[in-house]
Design a protein around this motif. Sequence first.
Motif, PDB file in Angstrom:
ATOM      1  N   ALA A 241     -76.048  -8.774 -10.746  1.00  0.00           N
ATOM      2  CA  ALA A 241     -75.612  -9.808  -9.810  1.00  0.00           C
ATOM      3  C   ALA A 241     -75.914 -11.162 -10.437  1.00  0.00           C
ATOM      4  CB  ALA A 241     -76.340  -9.667  -8.470  1.00  0.00           C
ATOM      5  N   PRO A 242     -75.371 -12.231  -9.866  1.00  0.00           N
ATOM      6  CA  PRO A 242     -75.716 -13.556 -10.381  1.00  0.00           C
ATOM      7  C   PRO A 242     -77.212 -13.844 -10.224  1.00  0.00           C
ATOM      8  CG  PRO A 242     -73.748 -13.664  -9.026  1.00  0.00           C
ATOM      9  CD  PRO A 242     -74.332 -12.285  -8.841  1.00  0.00           C
ATOM     10  N   SER A 243     -77.765 -14.569 -11.159  1.00  0.00           N
ATOM     11  CA  SER A 243     -79.179 -14.937 -11.149  1.00  0.00           C
ATOM     12  C   SER A 243     -79.524 -15.735  -9.896  1.00  0.00           C
ATOM     13  CB  SER A 243     -79.497 -15.778 -12.387  1.00  0.00           C
ATOM     14  OG  SER A 243     -80.774 -16.360 -12.282  1.00  0.00           O
ATOM     15  N   ILE A 244     -80.707 -15.470  -9.354  1.00  0.00           N
ATOM     16  CA  ILE A 244     -81.165 -16.243  -8.192  1.00  0.00           C
ATOM     17  C   ILE A 244     -81.522 -17.672  -8.586  1.00  0.00           C
ATOM     18  CG2 ILE A 244     -81.951 -14.214  -6.922  1.00  0.00           C
ATOM     19  CD1 ILE A 244     -84.832 -14.935  -7.733  1.00  0.00           C
ATOM     20  N   ALA A 245     -81.687 -17.904  -9.892  1.00  0.00           N
ATOM     21  CA  ALA A 245     -82.077 -19.237 -10.354  1.00  0.00           C
ATOM     22  C   ALA A 245     -80.928 -19.995 -11.015  1.00  0.00           C
ATOM     23  CB  ALA A 245     -83.244 -19.131 -11.335  1.00  0.00           C
ATOM     24  N   THR A 246     -80.107 -19.293 -11.816  1.00  0.00           N
ATOM     25  CA  THR A 246     -79.099 -19.992 -12.615  1.00  0.00           C
ATOM     26  C   THR A 246     -77.666 -19.642 -12.269  1.00  0.00           C
ATOM     27  OG1 THR A 246     -78.996 -18.294 -14.344  1.00  0.00           O
ATOM     28  CG2 THR A 246     -80.712 -20.019 -14.558  1.00  0.00           C
ATOM     29  N   GLY A 247     -77.444 -18.526 -11.588  1.00  0.00           N
ATOM     30  CA  GLY A 247     -76.092 -18.083 -11.274  1.00  0.00           C
ATOM     31  C   GLY A 247     -75.439 -17.268 -12.389  1.00  0.00           C
ATOM     32  N   ALA A 248     -76.088 -17.159 -13.561  1.00  0.00           N
ATOM     33  CA  ALA A 248     -75.547 -16.375 -14.673  1.00  0.00           C
ATOM     34  C   ALA A 248     -75.618 -14.887 -14.342  1.00  0.00           C
ATOM     35  CB  ALA A 248     -76.335 -16.660 -15.948  1.00  0.00           C
ATOM     36  N   ASP A 249     -74.749 -14.085 -14.973  1.00  0.00           N
ATOM     37  CA  ASP A 249     -74.788 -12.638 -14.789  1.00  0.00           C
ATOM     38  C   ASP A 249     -76.072 -12.087 -15.393  1.00  0.00           C
ATOM     39  OD1 ASP A 249     -72.351 -12.576 -13.541  1.00  0.00           O
ATOM     40  OD2 ASP A 249     -71.231 -12.016 -15.335  1.00  0.00           O
TER      41      ASP A 249
ATOM     42  N   GLY B 132     -91.971 -16.727  -3.320  1.00  0.00           N
ATOM     43  CA  GLY B 132     -92.758 -16.730  -2.094  1.00  0.00           C
ATOM     44  C   GLY B 132     -92.450 -17.817  -1.096  1.00  0.00           C
ATOM     45  N   PHE B 133     -91.838 -18.914  -1.504  1.00  0.00           N
ATOM     46  CA  PHE B 133     -91.550 -19.999  -0.569  1.00  0.00           C
ATOM     47  C   PHE B 133     -90.056 -20.260  -0.462  1.00  0.00           C
ATOM     48  CE2 PHE B 133     -95.900 -20.951  -2.055  1.00  0.00           C
ATOM     49  CZ  PHE B 133     -96.545 -20.791  -0.845  1.00  0.00           C
ATOM     50  N   GLY B 134     -89.255 -19.229  -0.731  1.00  0.00           N
ATOM     51  CA  GLY B 134     -87.818 -19.356  -0.567  1.00  0.00           C
ATOM     52  C   GLY B 134     -87.080 -19.875  -1.786  1.00  0.00           C
ATOM     53  N   GLY B 135     -87.796 -20.366  -2.785  1.00  0.00           N
ATOM     54  CA  GLY B 135     -87.161 -20.831  -4.014  1.00  0.00           C
ATOM     55  C   GLY B 135     -87.328 -19.784  -5.098  1.00  0.00           C
ATOM     56  N   ALA B 136     -86.940 -20.143  -6.307  1.00  0.00           N
ATOM     57  CA  ALA B 136     -87.106 -19.249  -7.454  1.00  0.00           C
ATOM     58  C   ALA B 136     -87.713 -20.053  -8.585  1.00  0.00           C
ATOM     59  CB  ALA B 136     -85.765 -18.676  -7.874  1.00  0.00           C
ATOM     60  N   ALA B 137     -89.036 -19.918  -8.773  1.00  0.00           N
ATOM     61  CA  ALA B 137     -89.743 -20.637  -9.824  1.00  0.00           C
ATOM     62  C   ALA B 137     -90.184 -19.652 -10.910  1.00  0.00           C
ATOM     63  CB  ALA B 137     -90.971 -21.351  -9.245  1.00  0.00           C
ATOM     64  N   PRO B 138     -89.748 -19.866 -12.164  1.00  0.00           N
ATOM     65  CA  PRO B 138     -90.179 -18.951 -13.227  1.00  0.00           C
ATOM     66  C   PRO B 138     -91.683 -19.031 -13.447  1.00  0.00           C
ATOM     67  CG  PRO B 138     -88.944 -20.805 -14.133  1.00  0.00           C
ATOM     68  CD  PRO B 138     -88.908 -20.950 -12.652  1.00  0.00           C
ATOM     69  N   ILE B 139     -92.327 -17.846 -13.528  1.00  0.00           N
ATOM     70  CA  ILE B 139     -93.767 -17.829 -13.738  1.00  0.00           C
ATOM     71  C   ILE B 139     -94.166 -17.063 -15.002  1.00  0.00           C
ATOM     72  CG2 ILE B 139     -94.398 -18.160 -11.326  1.00  0.00           C
ATOM     73  CD1 ILE B 139     -94.904 -15.108 -11.179  1.00  0.00           C
TER      74      ILE B 139
END
Length: 139
Positions: free
Chosen positions: A78-86, A125-132
Motif C-alpha cells: 500500500a502507499p506509505s503512511i509517511a511518503t505515499g510511495a509504494d 502513537g500520536f496519529g502521525g508517522a515519525a521515523p524512529i
Amino acid sequence: MKRTSAATLLVLTAAGAALAAPAVASAAPLPPDGVYVGTDPSGAPVPFWQGKTIIGGGTAATNRVLGADVLPADVYSAPSIATGADVIHVDYGRLSPALGALVHDEMTVDPANPGRYNGTVYFVGFGGAAPIGGFTLTR
C-alpha cells in the motif's frame, strides 16, 4: 544506531490501541515466505532482534526476538503512511494491537540486492508517522 535500536526495542514493549490497515493496494511486491536475518541499516546486529519470519504467502510476519517468533503482523502492499510511495507494510495493528498503536514498519526491495529489504520503523502513537529507526532484512 545503538540508540535507535534501543528505542525501537522499548517501543516494541509498550502498550496502546490498534492502528487500522489502509484498504488501498499498491504495486510493491510482497516478500516470499521464509526467515529473514535482520540488522540495522549499517549491517550491525540489533540487540535481542534477529529479524522477521514471513509466512502466509508473504501476507503475514512475526518478529524473531531472542530466538522466538513473536509480535505477529499483517503484511501488505500500500502507499506509505509517511511518503505515499509504494511500500510493503508490516502492520501490527490487528494482530498485536498494543504494538500497532505505537509502531508501524515499512519496507522496500533494495534495488541493488533483490534478496534484501530496507525498512523504516515509524512511531505512530500520536496519529502521525515519525521515523524512529531503520532495519534491513536479508534472506
